[in-house]
Design an enzyme around this catalytic site. Structure first.
Site, PDB file in Angstrom:
ATOM      1  N   ARG A  80       0.339  26.720 -14.430  1.00  0.00           N
ATOM      2  CA  ARG A  80       0.899  26.464 -13.458  1.00  0.00           C
ATOM      3  C   ARG A  80       0.977  24.811 -13.456  1.00  0.00           C
ATOM      4  O   ARG A  80       0.386  24.464 -13.534  1.00  0.00           O
ATOM      5  CB  ARG A  80       0.197  26.548 -11.624  1.00  0.00           C
ATOM      6  CG  ARG A  80       0.837  26.450 -10.928  1.00  0.00           C
ATOM      7  CD  ARG A  80       0.514  26.657  -9.658  1.00  0.00           C
ATOM      8  NE  ARG A  80       0.653  25.337  -8.031  1.00  0.00           N
ATOM      9  CZ  ARG A  80       0.459  25.101  -7.326  1.00  0.00           C
ATOM     10  NH1 ARG A  80      -0.738  24.536  -7.384  1.00  0.00           N
ATOM     11  NH2 ARG A  80       1.416  23.849  -6.716  1.00  0.00           N
ATOM     12  N   HIS A 124       5.286  19.031  -6.183  1.00  0.00           N
ATOM     13  CA  HIS A 124       4.153  18.226  -6.239  1.00  0.00           C
ATOM     14  C   HIS A 124       4.250  17.245  -6.016  1.00  0.00           C
ATOM     15  O   HIS A 124       3.419  16.511  -6.563  1.00  0.00           O
ATOM     16  CB  HIS A 124       3.662  18.938  -7.571  1.00  0.00           C
ATOM     17  CG  HIS A 124       1.651  19.243  -7.005  1.00  0.00           C
ATOM     18  ND1 HIS A 124       1.322  19.754  -7.414  1.00  0.00           N
ATOM     19  CD2 HIS A 124       0.900  18.187  -6.056  1.00  0.00           C
ATOM     20  CE1 HIS A 124      -0.181  19.923  -7.119  1.00  0.00           C
ATOM     21  NE2 HIS A 124      -0.198  18.772  -6.711  1.00  0.00           N
ATOM     22  N   GLU A 170       1.538  22.093  -1.036  1.00  0.00           N
ATOM     23  CA  GLU A 170       0.953  21.278   0.077  1.00  0.00           C
ATOM     24  C   GLU A 170       1.381  20.477   0.958  1.00  0.00           C
ATOM     25  O   GLU A 170       1.523  19.789   0.874  1.00  0.00           O
ATOM     26  CB  GLU A 170      -0.727  21.154  -0.925  1.00  0.00           C
ATOM     27  CG  GLU A 170      -0.814  22.024  -1.519  1.00  0.00           C
ATOM     28  CD  GLU A 170      -2.885  20.952  -1.693  1.00  0.00           C
ATOM     29  OE1 GLU A 170      -2.734  19.998  -1.092  1.00  0.00           O
ATOM     30  OE2 GLU A 170      -3.714  21.841  -2.274  1.00  0.00           O
ATOM     31  N   ASN A 299      -3.995  27.426  -1.255  1.00  0.00           N
ATOM     32  CA  ASN A 299      -4.910  26.569  -2.512  1.00  0.00           C
ATOM     33  C   ASN A 299      -6.014  26.406  -1.897  1.00  0.00           C
ATOM     34  O   ASN A 299      -5.292  25.720  -0.255  1.00  0.00           O
ATOM     35  CB  ASN A 299      -3.937  25.329  -2.800  1.00  0.00           C
ATOM     36  CG  ASN A 299      -2.748  25.043  -3.477  1.00  0.00           C
ATOM     37  OD1 ASN A 299      -2.640  25.880  -4.382  1.00  0.00           O
ATOM     38  ND2 ASN A 299      -2.753  23.806  -4.007  1.00  0.00           N
ATOM     39  N   TYR A 301      -9.894  24.893  -1.865  1.00  0.00           N
ATOM     40  CA  TYR A 301     -11.152  23.832  -1.721  1.00  0.00           C
ATOM     41  C   TYR A 301     -12.330  24.629  -1.212  1.00  0.00           C
ATOM     42  O   TYR A 301     -14.025  24.294  -1.310  1.00  0.00           O
ATOM     43  CB  TYR A 301     -10.606  23.142  -2.032  1.00  0.00           C
ATOM     44  CG  TYR A 301      -9.987  22.261  -3.336  1.00  0.00           C
ATOM     45  CD1 TYR A 301     -10.607  22.430  -4.953  1.00  0.00           C
ATOM     46  CD2 TYR A 301      -8.315  22.587  -2.405  1.00  0.00           C
ATOM     47  CE1 TYR A 301      -9.250  22.448  -5.690  1.00  0.00           C
ATOM     48  CE2 TYR A 301      -7.643  23.013  -3.595  1.00  0.00           C
ATOM     49  CZ  TYR A 301      -7.423  22.965  -4.799  1.00  0.00           C
ATOM     50  OH  TYR A 301      -6.815  22.111  -5.985  1.00  0.00           O
ATOM     51  N   GLU A 359      -4.684  27.511  -6.322  1.00  0.00           N
ATOM     52  CA  GLU A 359      -5.649  26.369  -7.081  1.00  0.00           C
ATOM     53  C   GLU A 359      -6.987  25.647  -6.191  1.00  0.00           C
ATOM     54  O   GLU A 359      -7.199  27.103  -4.759  1.00  0.00           O
ATOM     55  CB  GLU A 359      -5.026  25.356  -6.007  1.00  0.00           C
ATOM     56  CG  GLU A 359      -4.159  24.647  -6.627  1.00  0.00           C
ATOM     57  CD  GLU A 359      -3.823  22.589  -6.333  1.00  0.00           C
ATOM     58  OE1 GLU A 359      -4.222  22.001  -5.884  1.00  0.00           O
ATOM     59  OE2 GLU A 359      -2.289  22.157  -6.625  1.00  0.00           O
TER      60      GLU A 359
END
Ligand code: FCB
Length: 452
Positions: A80, A124, A170, A299, A301, A359
């Site tokens: 990606r 991005h 995002e 994504n 985290y 991600e």
């Protein structure tokens, strides 16, 4: 004979790694590239830790062949990356720069030769500065229209076999970090602009999906990458529960609902409306934003543990970090069950659809031992625990198709500059030498065994 993994993944599961253009390419002025809002922002003293910039970064623009050879050796099925819009359209629109496109052609060709599927993010965050200046960037609808044109150009001109396209990366982070909190480019501090930007980013997503449906030869699929984090109340008090529900709405539902259901969540829309002038939503907007996508990129985290704030306008409350928990170098809590909760929740609340973890990864402090190795056990533990939770979500019925580590390489971590390393591969930013961390060997093994 390879070991039989306990946590095995489906046979066609995609194992990948992710990067983005501004974070790795460098070559900020080469071959006719235009300026992006991140070039300008990072050149502005005081915006980035240690005054660092993405001018050179990993110099991937010149090292892409070597980088693809690392991917091939690691066994990645997919890579990606993002396209720098101002590389292809230096002014953001009208006149394309063939040399910019050519870089991505060469990269894709290299990937194909190594049997690595390209997963291409169109935006991005590195918006052409010229669109920022002329149209106020994402504060205006015009930018969404120009994004549609740029996307169409990419679909028509970047020939790929079986690509996955990701429209926007995002929208929450980009809209709010960049337009409400001023910590990212373009450095605006104004909630109204941020909410406008969010709507226009979603419109842009819809424009790109529409262009793809109109132009596609049947090759490839299209989706969006949302940053989603589960939000948990810090206590059982009504105030904390309500704050958690609101933060979930602001960060997660405000993007999931329009894309997947064609409406903004009423509670958040009303809440914002009480405080801010809201963007104009034209009759056709929501239909455009919710054009069907082929997959949803997630994504993830961390999760957020939240407590009600005291001030009335403290709308996101206080995110708390209890000392007994484990945190990455970013100060983000390590919370593997969060990814399981997300994958299963989306499946339950929005219906079963192809999902990709686009991600997931962690910044930890990396150091060389006496033998010249980086034994990044903390990163390995992080990845292992999150991947196991992905497997668990698959068992519970989530249609998870693939998983991408952030990141292939250490890179320019936005306002943190080079101080935070997320890579499987260590990059020496003075010599551009790449060194595999222990996590890279570990991931190579996960891919080879299709599981853990
Ligand atoms: C995400 C961004 C990505 C990277 C990681 C750490 O929010 O999409 O570019 O910075 O965080």
């Amino acid at each position: 004979m390879p070991a039989i993994p306990r946590y095995r993944f489906p046979n066609n599961f995609t194992w990948g790694a992710a990067t983005s253009a501004y974070q790795i390419e460098g070559a900020w002025q080469e071959d006719g590239k235009g300026e992006s809002i991140w070039d300008l922002f990072s050149h502005n003293p005081g915006k980035i830790m240690n005054g660092e910039t993405g001018n050179v970064s990993c110099n991937h623009y010149h090292y892409y062949r070597e980088d693809v050879s690392h991917m091939a050796r690691m066994g990645l099925n997919a890579y990606r990356f993002s396209v720098s819009w101002p590389r292809v359209f230096p002014e953001g629109k009208s006149k394309p720069n063939p040399r910019g496109l050519d870089f991505y052609r060469r990269l894709v060709e290299e990937l194909h030769q190594n049997n690595i599927q390209p997963v291409i993010t169109l935006h991005h965050w590195d918006l052409p500065q010229s669109l920022q200046e002329k149209y106020n960037g994402w504060a205006s609808r015009d930018t969404a229209m120009y994004f549609g044109e740029y996307s169409a150009y990419m679909f028509e001109n970047l020939e790929c076999e079986n690509p996955l396209w990701i429209t926007i990366n995002e929208p929450w982070v980009f809209a709010f970090m960049g337009h409400a909190f001023g910590l990212h480019a373009p450095g605006v501090v104004d909630m109204e602009t941020a909410i406008n930007a969010a709507h226009h980013l979603l419109l842009a997503h819809g424009q790109a999906v529409t262009a793809f449906r109109d132009l596609s030869s049947g090759e490839g699929q299209i989706g969006i990458a949302l940053d989603l984090s589960q939000v948990h109340p810090a206590s059982n008090s009504d105030a904390d529960i309500n704050t958690a529900r609101r933060l979930d709405g602001i960060k997660n539902r405000f993007f999931l609902d329009p894309v997947l259901q064609g409406n903004y969540p009423a509670d958040i829309w009303d809440f914002y409306s009480d405080h801010f002038k809201m963007p104009e939503v034209k009759p056709a907007d929501m239909k455009l934003i919710s054009r069907s996508i082929d997959f949803l990129g997630i994504n993830n985290y961390t999760r957020h543990l939240v407590q009600a704030g005291s001030a009335e306008d403290d709308f996101i409350g206080n995110i708390i970090n209890p000392p007994e928990k484990e945190y990455t170098e970013m100060g983000w809590e390590v919370y593997p069950p969060g990814i399981y909760e997300l994958l299963t929740r989306i499946t339950e609340e929005y219906g079963k659809m192809p999902l990709y973890v686009t991600e997931n990864g962690a910044a930890f402090y990396d150091e060389f031992d006496a033998e010249g190795n980086i034994n990044d056990e903390a990163r390995i533990n992080f990845l292992r625990d999150y991947i196991k939770q992905c497997r668990h979500a698959l068992e519970e019925g989530a249609d998870l198709r693939g998983y991408f580590v952030w990141s292939l390489l250490d890179n320019f971590e936005w306002s943190y500059g080079y101080s935070k390393r997320f890579g499987l591969i260590y990059v020496d930013f003075l010599t551009e030498k790449r060194v595999w961390k222990k996590s890279a060997y570990w991931y190579q093994n996960v891919i080879a065994n299709n599981g853990i």
